[in-house]
Design a protein around this motif. Sequence first.
Motif, PDB file in Angstrom:
ATOM      1  N   LEU A 151       3.023  12.881  -0.391  1.00  9.90           N
ATOM      2  CA  LEU A 151       2.894  11.499   0.064  1.00  9.90           C
ATOM      3  C   LEU A 151       3.276  10.525  -1.039  1.00  9.90           C
ATOM      4  O   LEU A 151       3.975   9.531  -0.792  1.00  9.90           O
ATOM      5  CB  LEU A 151       1.467  11.242   0.534  1.00  9.90           C
ATOM      6  N   ASP A 152       2.832  10.816  -2.268  1.00 10.69           N
ATOM      7  CA  ASP A 152       3.152   9.920  -3.386  1.00 10.69           C
ATOM      8  C   ASP A 152       4.655   9.839  -3.637  1.00 10.69           C
ATOM      9  O   ASP A 152       5.162   8.805  -4.097  1.00 10.69           O
ATOM     10  CB  ASP A 152       2.443  10.394  -4.652  1.00 10.69           C
ATOM     11  N   LYS A 153       5.367  10.918  -3.359  1.00  7.79           N
ATOM     12  CA  LYS A 153       6.822  10.895  -3.530  1.00  7.79           C
ATOM     13  C   LYS A 153       7.485  10.010  -2.480  1.00  7.79           C
ATOM     14  O   LYS A 153       8.527   9.405  -2.730  1.00  7.79           O
ATOM     15  CB  LYS A 153       7.375  12.308  -3.450  1.00  7.79           C
ATOM     16  N   ALA A 154       6.869   9.949  -1.284  1.00  5.17           N
ATOM     17  CA  ALA A 154       7.445   9.140  -0.207  1.00  5.17           C
ATOM     18  C   ALA A 154       7.018   7.686  -0.302  1.00  5.17           C
ATOM     19  O   ALA A 154       7.835   6.766  -0.160  1.00  5.17           O
ATOM     20  CB  ALA A 154       7.034   9.722   1.152  1.00  5.17           C
ATOM     21  N   ILE A 155       5.735   7.451  -0.537  1.00  3.88           N
ATOM     22  CA  ILE A 155       5.168   6.102  -0.567  1.00  3.88           C
ATOM     23  C   ILE A 155       4.202   6.021  -1.741  1.00  3.88           C
ATOM     24  O   ILE A 155       3.225   6.774  -1.813  1.00  3.88           O
ATOM     25  CB  ILE A 155       4.412   5.772   0.738  1.00  3.88           C
ATOM     26  N   ALA A 156       4.437   5.099  -2.628  1.00  2.00           N
ATOM     27  CA  ALA A 156       3.619   4.992  -3.838  1.00  2.00           C
ATOM     28  C   ALA A 156       2.458   4.025  -3.633  1.00  2.00           C
ATOM     29  O   ALA A 156       2.558   3.055  -2.879  1.00  2.00           O
ATOM     30  CB  ALA A 156       4.474   4.528  -5.011  1.00  2.00           C
ATOM     31  N   GLY A 157       1.345   4.308  -4.304  1.00  2.00           N
ATOM     32  CA  GLY A 157       0.260   3.336  -4.410  1.00  2.00           C
ATOM     33  C   GLY A 157      -0.731   3.309  -3.279  1.00  2.00           C
ATOM     34  O   GLY A 157      -1.499   2.342  -3.156  1.00  2.00           O
ATOM     35  N   MET A 158      -0.786   4.343  -2.442  1.00  2.00           N
ATOM     36  CA  MET A 158      -1.747   4.332  -1.346  1.00  2.00           C
ATOM     37  C   MET A 158      -3.142   4.644  -1.859  1.00  2.00           C
ATOM     38  O   MET A 158      -3.331   5.207  -2.932  1.00  2.00           O
ATOM     39  CB  MET A 158      -1.330   5.327  -0.256  1.00  2.00           C
ATOM     40  N   ASP A 159      -4.144   4.247  -1.095  1.00  2.00           N
ATOM     41  CA  ASP A 159      -5.541   4.408  -1.481  1.00  2.00           C
ATOM     42  C   ASP A 159      -5.837   5.847  -1.898  1.00  2.00           C
ATOM     43  O   ASP A 159      -5.394   6.803  -1.255  1.00  2.00           O
ATOM     44  CB  ASP A 159      -6.432   4.014  -0.299  1.00  2.00           C
ATOM     45  N   ARG A 160      -6.631   6.009  -2.972  1.00  2.00           N
ATOM     46  CA  ARG A 160      -6.887   7.342  -3.511  1.00  2.00           C
ATOM     47  C   ARG A 160      -7.735   8.192  -2.578  1.00  2.00           C
ATOM     48  O   ARG A 160      -7.787   9.416  -2.718  1.00  2.00           O
ATOM     49  CB  ARG A 160      -7.586   7.243  -4.875  1.00  2.00           C
ATOM     50  N   GLY A 161      -8.395   7.582  -1.623  1.00  2.00           N
ATOM     51  CA  GLY A 161      -9.166   8.355  -0.655  1.00  2.00           C
ATOM     52  C   GLY A 161      -8.314   9.063   0.377  1.00  2.00           C
ATOM     53  O   GLY A 161      -8.814   9.889   1.155  1.00  2.00           O
ATOM     54  N   ILE A 162      -7.034   8.761   0.404  1.00  2.00           N
ATOM     55  CA  ILE A 162      -6.110   9.416   1.332  1.00  2.00           C
ATOM     56  C   ILE A 162      -5.647  10.718   0.696  1.00  2.00           C
ATOM     57  O   ILE A 162      -5.089  10.728  -0.399  1.00  2.00           O
ATOM     58  CB  ILE A 162      -4.915   8.493   1.642  1.00  2.00           C
ATOM     59  N   ILE A 163      -5.876  11.857   1.390  1.00  2.00           N
ATOM     60  CA  ILE A 163      -5.583  13.171   0.796  1.00  2.00           C
ATOM     61  C   ILE A 163      -4.217  13.709   1.203  1.00  2.00           C
ATOM     62  O   ILE A 163      -3.761  14.717   0.676  1.00  2.00           O
ATOM     63  CB  ILE A 163      -6.673  14.192   1.170  1.00  2.00           C
ATOM     64  N   GLY A 164      -3.567  13.060   2.143  1.00  2.00           N
ATOM     65  CA  GLY A 164      -2.255  13.501   2.599  1.00  2.00           C
ATOM     66  C   GLY A 164      -1.839  12.676   3.801  1.00  2.00           C
ATOM     67  O   GLY A 164      -2.420  11.613   4.071  1.00  2.00           O
ATOM     68  N   VAL A 320      -4.567  -4.564   5.155  1.00  2.00           N
ATOM     69  CA  VAL A 320      -3.594  -3.829   4.345  1.00  2.00           C
ATOM     70  C   VAL A 320      -4.279  -3.175   3.147  1.00  2.00           C
ATOM     71  O   VAL A 320      -3.882  -2.088   2.701  1.00  2.00           O
ATOM     72  CB  VAL A 320      -2.464  -4.767   3.878  1.00  2.00           C
ATOM     73  N   ALA A 321      -5.341  -3.806   2.644  1.00  2.00           N
ATOM     74  CA  ALA A 321      -6.043  -3.277   1.468  1.00  2.00           C
ATOM     75  C   ALA A 321      -6.673  -1.915   1.744  1.00  2.00           C
ATOM     76  O   ALA A 321      -6.983  -1.180   0.794  1.00  2.00           O
ATOM     77  CB  ALA A 321      -7.107  -4.263   1.013  1.00  2.00           C
ATOM     78  N   GLU A 322      -6.881  -1.556   3.003  1.00  2.00           N
ATOM     79  CA  GLU A 322      -7.461  -0.251   3.311  1.00  2.00           C
ATOM     80  C   GLU A 322      -6.504   0.888   2.965  1.00  2.00           C
ATOM     81  O   GLU A 322      -6.940   2.015   2.733  1.00  2.00           O
ATOM     82  CB  GLU A 322      -7.879  -0.179   4.774  1.00  2.00           C
ATOM     83  N   VAL A 323      -5.219   0.605   2.936  1.00  2.00           N
ATOM     84  CA  VAL A 323      -4.250   1.648   2.567  1.00  2.00           C
ATOM     85  C   VAL A 323      -3.520   1.335   1.272  1.00  2.00           C
ATOM     86  O   VAL A 323      -3.048   2.245   0.580  1.00  2.00           O
ATOM     87  CB  VAL A 323      -3.225   1.882   3.716  1.00  2.00           C
ATOM     88  N   PHE A 324      -3.420   0.038   0.921  1.00  2.00           N
ATOM     89  CA  PHE A 324      -2.797  -0.355  -0.345  1.00  2.00           C
ATOM     90  C   PHE A 324      -3.757  -1.296  -1.087  1.00  2.00           C
ATOM     91  O   PHE A 324      -3.553  -2.516  -1.118  1.00  2.00           O
ATOM     92  CB  PHE A 324      -1.456  -1.052  -0.108  1.00  2.00           C
ATOM     93  N   PRO A 325      -4.816  -0.755  -1.704  1.00  2.00           N
ATOM     94  CA  PRO A 325      -5.840  -1.616  -2.311  1.00  2.00           C
ATOM     95  C   PRO A 325      -5.354  -2.433  -3.499  1.00  2.00           C
ATOM     96  O   PRO A 325      -5.970  -3.450  -3.838  1.00  2.00           O
ATOM     97  CB  PRO A 325      -6.918  -0.611  -2.742  1.00  2.00           C
ATOM     98  N   ASP A 326      -4.268  -2.010  -4.124  1.00  2.00           N
ATOM     99  CA  ASP A 326      -3.788  -2.711  -5.319  1.00  2.00           C
ATOM    100  C   ASP A 326      -2.636  -3.672  -5.029  1.00  2.00           C
ATOM    101  O   ASP A 326      -2.025  -4.205  -5.965  1.00  2.00           O
ATOM    102  CB  ASP A 326      -3.342  -1.688  -6.372  1.00  2.00           C
ATOM    103  N   ILE A 327      -2.337  -3.880  -3.745  1.00  2.00           N
ATOM    104  CA  ILE A 327      -1.265  -4.813  -3.374  1.00  2.00           C
ATOM    105  C   ILE A 327      -1.858  -5.873  -2.451  1.00  2.00           C
ATOM    106  O   ILE A 327      -1.899  -5.695  -1.227  1.00  2.00           O
ATOM    107  CB  ILE A 327      -0.084  -4.097  -2.684  1.00  2.00           C
TER     108      ILE A 327
END
Length: 535
Positions: A151-164, A320-327
């Motif tokens: 997932l990180d290779k496809a989309i960067a910066g998603m919430d760390r609670g997402i495991i895949g 949006v913060a639920e999946v991209f908390p730092d954006i």
Amino acid sequence: MSEVQDVDVLILGGGINGCGTFRDLCAQGIDCLLLERTDFCAGASAGSSRLMHGGLKYLETGEFRLVRESAEERNRLLSNAAHYVRPLPSVLPVRSRFGGILPSVLRFFGREAKLNDRGAIITRLGLTLYDIYGRRFRAMPAHRMLSRRGLDKAIAGMDRGIIGAGLYYEGQISHAERLGLELVLDGEALHPASRALNHVTLLGAEGDIIRYSHSGETRSVRPRIIINAAGAWIDRVNATLGINARLMGGSKGAHLVVDNPALFDALNGHMVYFGSGDGRVNLLYPFQGRVMIGSTDIRIDDPDAAHCDATEAAYLCAVVAEVFPDIPVTEDQIHYRFSGVRPLPNAASDVGAVTRDHSIAELTLPGGTPVHCLIGGKWTTFRGFAEQETDKILALLGRPRKCNTREMQIGGGKGYPRTEKARADWIDRVATHAGLDRARAAALLDRYGTRAEDMAATLSGETPLRSLPGYSDRELLWLVRHERVATLADLLRRRTLVALSGDLTPQVAAEVAALIGPPLGWTKAQTEAEIATLS
């Protein structure tokens, strides 16, 4: 009263279902008249998430027929409307392995249950079924599951609670309003005896005669059959015809287009389709160099009152913060907001649980004329819904079906170049014949599909707009002459993507109004009023 016009079918409503049915009936040689209150695809059809999708979430409520039809129609649109519908890689984030099993079972059996965690098992099962239902006319790869590393290779910066995530594909439509218009224009070309009119006022029924006003003139028509395709306004149209029926119950869906480069870059060309903490399903994906965020699902009784209010905008920014908390997404990044009313059947249940499938209610005028009301439906399934209604009409008229529309290409999708070589050849040929540079010919192809060839032949000596140099005077005037433009909003909100892409400024509105006002016969006061409607 003017002379009465006799027609086989009168269609009231020029949203996507009305436009699709008009084309199908015209293809069968049926005399049709379509009347639209404002502009083609200006209501709910302009307020969608602009996805041609199979309806993944409808698997949870057991609507397998709808999912199968939607997936097949999505695949057809990728071929029949290749100029506007393209594959969109999508991810469904996963936060656990076993989450959502019990709520999914309850919802499948019609019980209310909050589902805010779709775990890996449920996600894999759902996407496998999705692939099975979309296997006919398959145009995109099957799904695959991604680890967190993948997932990180496809989309960067998603919430760390997402495991895949599950990676799958949907269709994205860049210009929904133009596709509706092209269905109308194709229908008239297939059967020149038929006609579609926008900016019409329906006045009422007198026996079997329907009265309406267009261009300042009162007219009368005597149809053998009426199709009420007014979407969320079906009950109001029926009341104007003298029919008292409560068929509709609307749901408002708001969307934002935001200018957030960090979010745009992070998405990397993907849609993120995610369940939020409140149980809603939301989405965000790249759109015209910005990011589309949607959507709400709120019951509404008056479709004319639908707009994206401050509360909805704040919710969409925050979710949006639920999946991209730092954006962070902030209000000042909103370039465009819109809202549409889903034309759902009247139901007492929670609006989120009301079916999105389509149905036809058969009523009659007091004088006996049949009235078919097209209820519900999704953008993706308009062709199938139109086919169903057309078959009913043909049976009533005792006429055979001459052809089907399953492989009938639409408007600028006819002969659309599907490979890089074919695209380069088209651009070279049109640029040479029209005296344009290749970049300009390519831009026209992207905007209008192969319809751009007729336009390009008229653009010699064009002048770019001062406030919007990507468009020219002759380009916009061609649209006014050939595409039923009557208002400034018709041109900037529906014939082009100027508004939706966030490029509509007061300067653009003023310059374009000054350009198109004279050929449309606007007075100074009318020109100012047109600009004011877009402020």
